[in-house]
Design an enzyme around this catalytic site. Structure first.
Site, PDB file in Angstrom:
ATOM      1  N   HIS A 111      -2.893 -12.185  -0.427  1.00 19.38           N
ATOM      2  CA  HIS A 111      -1.616 -12.153   0.049  1.00 19.38           C
ATOM      3  C   HIS A 111      -0.838 -13.389  -0.611  1.00 19.38           C
ATOM      4  CE1 HIS A 111      -2.131  -9.120   3.462  1.00 19.38           C
ATOM      5  NE2 HIS A 111      -3.387  -8.957   2.874  1.00 19.38           N
ATOM      6  N   ASP A 150     -10.074  -0.185   1.379  1.00 20.83           N
ATOM      7  CA  ASP A 150      -8.913  -1.405   0.887  1.00 20.83           C
ATOM      8  C   ASP A 150      -8.620  -1.055  -0.457  1.00 20.83           C
ATOM      9  OD1 ASP A 150      -7.601  -3.678   0.984  1.00 20.83           O
ATOM     10  OD2 ASP A 150      -9.268  -4.985   0.720  1.00 20.83           O
TER      11      ASP A 150
HETATM   12 ZN   LIG Z   1      -6.897  -8.081   3.470  1.00 25.63          ZN
END
Ligand SMILES: [Zn+2]
Length: 381
Positions: free
Chosen positions: A143, A274
């Site tokens: 991120h 994911d």
């Molecule tokens: Zn993650």
């Protein structure tokens, strides 16, 4: 009445595989499971499934992208439709498009798009997963630190704004005000800890304020150590909470996952992909928030070598769970269907083949190659 009977399959029911059982679908729902020759099937159109495996459609609570698209870049109805279509080929019939840490304006667009997609009946979408930006920079993984922020009342209002589906929020509990956690829970938001550096005590406290699960157990969280059990220890010590696991052979060593499975009841684990844009696409690179990610040997890595999501599809995750973790096929399939549905609080409509459930089904061969899917009774053929 729109009716169809699916016959001659090995049907995975709530009690295991059944043969000689017909699945009667009416108006998009499973109306009944009946013996193949039952009188109730007379006059009903029948499809012979040639002895293949008929499973509950897979439920994937963590789908960042697919079909060449990243949800962050395409937070639109059409983006959701295309990502869902890419994953449907691998047996996923319910999914949460997953937004990684981004500006609140993008979070708002994503929520509006999911609202609109559900209202428009876009196949497969059952809510949204907002992963960040209320996470801990020390465990940010792939991120972008520039997006991280504190969860305040205005953000909580926004996060509570989905009307037609389930909102899953991944956050770092040690960074959150317990009053806001309770408020989100009361609004129906499902809370999971992820990208967190919390202590065991932080997690235990958040559990009393509504924390329900853990996002990609072991990855991007404080580890289990001798004198501090960390987030991993909190997840494994707690019998009731749910854990998403990435079984791609790369994110977590299979030995570590096998140990986790021995620590806790299996119906609290769920397979997640994911997945990144490369799933259902031939692309070997994609761009993640301005950074190029390379897809090589089944791994997605940014230029620094950090894993950035996966190239995993759900059928492969189930196969891996059998091959790498030694799970029984039935249990692996439930980790991809029934258990995630229960985590979302939707275990009475999704994730099982039983009367009353939505007719979300996947037909596979013995190698778990997907042959056909149904969403609300509509076939992919
Ligand atoms: Zn993650």
């Amino acid at each position: 009445v729109n009716r169809e009977a699916l016959t001659n399959a090995r049907v995975l029911t709530r009690t295991g595989f059944a043969e000689g059982t017909a699945v009667l679908i009416e108006e998009g729902r499973i109306a009944a499971l009946l013996p193949a020759g039952a009188a109730a099937l007379r006059g009903c159109p029948q499809r012979d499934l040639n002895g293949a495996l008929l499973l509950p459609g897979f439920v994937d609570v963590q789908v960042n992208g697919g079909g060449g698209l990243l949800f962050n870049d395409a937070p639109t109805v059409d983006g959701i439709r295309r990502i869902g279509a890419a994953h449907r080929r691998f047996g996923t019939t319910s999914f949460l498009p997953t937004l990684i840490s981004d500006d609140l304006e993008v979070v708002r667009e994503a929520l509006l798009a999911v609202n609109e997609a559900i209202a428009a009946g876009v196949e497969g979408v059952v809510g949204i997963h907002i992963e960040g930006p209320f996470i801990n920079a020390e465990r940010k993984g792939a991120h972008d630190a520039a997006h991280l922020r504190i969860l305040d009342d205005a953000a909580a209002d926004l996060l509570s704004s989905l009307r037609g589906g389930t909102t899953l929020l991944t956050l770092a509990p040690e960074k959150a005000d317990p009053v806001i956690l309770e408020r989100l829970c009361a609004a129906g938001v499902v809370l999971a800890a992820g990208h967190t550096n919390g202590s065991f005590a932080d997690i235990a406290r958040a559990r009393t304020h509504g924390l329900r699960g853990f996002t990609h157990l072991f990855n991007a969280m404080s580890p289990l150590t001798a004198r501090e059990p960390g987030v991993v220890g909190a997840a494994l010590d707690d019998a009731e909470s749910w854990c998403g696991i990435i079984v791609d052979g790369l994110h977590v060593d299979p030995v570590v996952l096998r140990i986790a499975l021995r620590a806790k009841r299996h119906d609290r684990f769920m397979l997640v992909t994911d997945a990144m844009p490369c799933v259902g696409s031939t692309a070997t690179t994609f761009v993640l928030q301005g950074r190029t990610v390379h897809v090589k040997d089944g791994a997605c890595r940014d230029e620094e070598g950090t894993l950035a999501g996966t190239a995993l599809d759900m059928a492969q995750a189930v196969r891996n769970a059998v091959r790498l973790l030694g799970l029984e096929l039935v249990e692996a399939i439930r980790m991809a269907s029934q258990y995630p549905a229960e985590f979302l609080g939707r275990g009475a409509e999704l994730g099982s083949i039983a009367p009353g459930y939505r007719a979300n089904l996947v037909l596979c061969d013995e190698q778990l190659k997907v042959l056909e899917t149904w969403i609300d009774g509509r076939s992919s053929r």
